[in-house]
Design a protein around this motif. Structure first.
Motif, PDB file in Angstrom:
ATOM      1  N   SER A   1     -35.412  -0.501  39.005  1.00 55.86           N
ATOM      2  CA  SER A   1     -34.165  -1.071  39.534  1.00 55.86           C
ATOM      3  C   SER A   1     -34.290  -1.374  41.021  1.00 55.86           C
ATOM      4  CB  SER A   1     -32.996  -0.114  39.302  1.00 55.86           C
ATOM      5  OG  SER A   1     -32.743   0.026  37.931  1.00 55.86           O
ATOM      6  N   ALA A   2     -34.894  -0.456  41.779  1.00 56.65           N
ATOM      7  CA  ALA A   2     -35.090  -0.680  43.216  1.00 56.65           C
ATOM      8  C   ALA A   2     -36.014  -1.871  43.451  1.00 56.65           C
ATOM      9  CB  ALA A   2     -35.654   0.574  43.879  1.00 56.65           C
TER      10      ALA A   2
ATOM     11  N   ASP B   1     -40.365   4.320  36.418  1.00 56.20           N
ATOM     12  CA  ASP B   1     -39.156   4.701  35.693  1.00 56.20           C
ATOM     13  C   ASP B   1     -37.997   3.755  36.036  1.00 56.20           C
ATOM     14  OD1 ASP B   1     -37.996   5.503  38.126  1.00 56.20           O
ATOM     15  OD2 ASP B   1     -38.351   7.629  37.766  1.00 56.20           O
ATOM     16  N   TYR B   2     -36.862   4.009  35.430  1.00 49.62           N
ATOM     17  CA  TYR B   2     -35.696   3.144  35.572  1.00 49.62           C
ATOM     18  C   TYR B   2     -35.294   2.972  37.036  1.00 49.62           C
ATOM     19  CZ  TYR B   2     -30.845   1.645  35.594  1.00 49.62           C
ATOM     20  OH  TYR B   2     -29.680   0.977  35.872  1.00 49.62           O
ATOM     21  N   ASP B   3     -35.205   4.074  37.784  1.00 48.41           N
ATOM     22  CA  ASP B   3     -34.758   3.994  39.178  1.00 48.41           C
ATOM     23  C   ASP B   3     -35.724   3.170  40.023  1.00 48.41           C
ATOM     24  OD1 ASP B   3     -32.467   5.524  38.686  1.00 48.41           O
ATOM     25  OD2 ASP B   3     -33.535   7.404  39.061  1.00 48.41           O
ATOM     26  N   GLU B   4     -37.020   3.393  39.824  1.00 53.09           N
ATOM     27  CA  GLU B   4     -38.016   2.633  40.580  1.00 53.09           C
ATOM     28  C   GLU B   4     -37.974   1.149  40.207  1.00 53.09           C
ATOM     29  OE1 GLU B   4     -41.640   5.799  41.076  1.00 53.09           O
ATOM     30  OE2 GLU B   4     -41.070   5.198  39.033  1.00 53.09           O
TER      31      GLU B   4
END
Length: 181
Positions: free
Chosen positions: A163-164, A158-161
């Protein structure tokens, strides 16, 4: 903005997909710059180019067929409807076809010579996007490999993963410690 990347197959034949969420500003305006459209073409070529880089040209699959149709449609509209090829098709921008395209039921608005020129301009735009995509993915192959491993392991990122992962990758290039995930 990439919201999700998955390798879970879909009923339409896609082996996976990338979900993008356009910004509110982009949705409201409904207008796209040449730079934005050229970037969209490079992004749409990403799956196909990644297969070429990882597996070689002889092992590329049909998985990107919908993406390739999207690439052709965007590039054709850039040239034939939105006037993004003025330098080779005349000094003033002209729409050579209607928004419905140049299908069987549509009146012809361009001569065979202009149609050939339109096709040549579409090919130039697509080739430039392909080169940009190939360079970006080749230059960032370590990140491509990391994302592929994450997708093999989890099937969806997903987006958060994502981005990290991007931040950690960028920090590793700068010699910094990884960011907290």
């Amino acid at each position: 903005m990439v919201t999700k990347v998955t390798v879970i197959p879909r009923s339409n034949g896609a082996g996976g997909f990338t979900l993008f969420t356009p910004s509110e500003e982009r949705l409201e305006a409904g207008m796209y710059s040449r730079r934005y459209l050229e970037s969209q073409l490079a992004v749409a070529l990403g799956g196909r180019v990644a297969e070429e880089i990882i597996f070689g040209e002889d092992e590329v699959t049909t998985g990107a067929s919908n993406d390739l149709q999207q690439v052709r449609n965007i590039a054709r509209r850039m040239v034939a409807q939105w006037g993004f090829a003025m330098e080779n098709l005349g000094e003033a921008p002209v729409a050579w076809e209607s928004p419905e395209g140049n299908g069987m039921m549509q009146p012809r608005t361009a001569s065979p010579a202009i149609e050939a020129a339109l096709d040549a301009e579409v090919q130039k735009i697509v080739t430039a996007a392909y080169v940009k995509c190939m360079k970006t993915l080749t230059d960032n192959k370590a990140f491509l490999d990391e994302l592929a491993e994450a997708l093999i392991d989890k099937e969806t990122v997903d987006y958060d993963e994502l981005s990290a992962m991007r931040d950690n990758f960028q920090n590793s290039l700068k010699g910094l410690a990884p960011a907290a995930a």
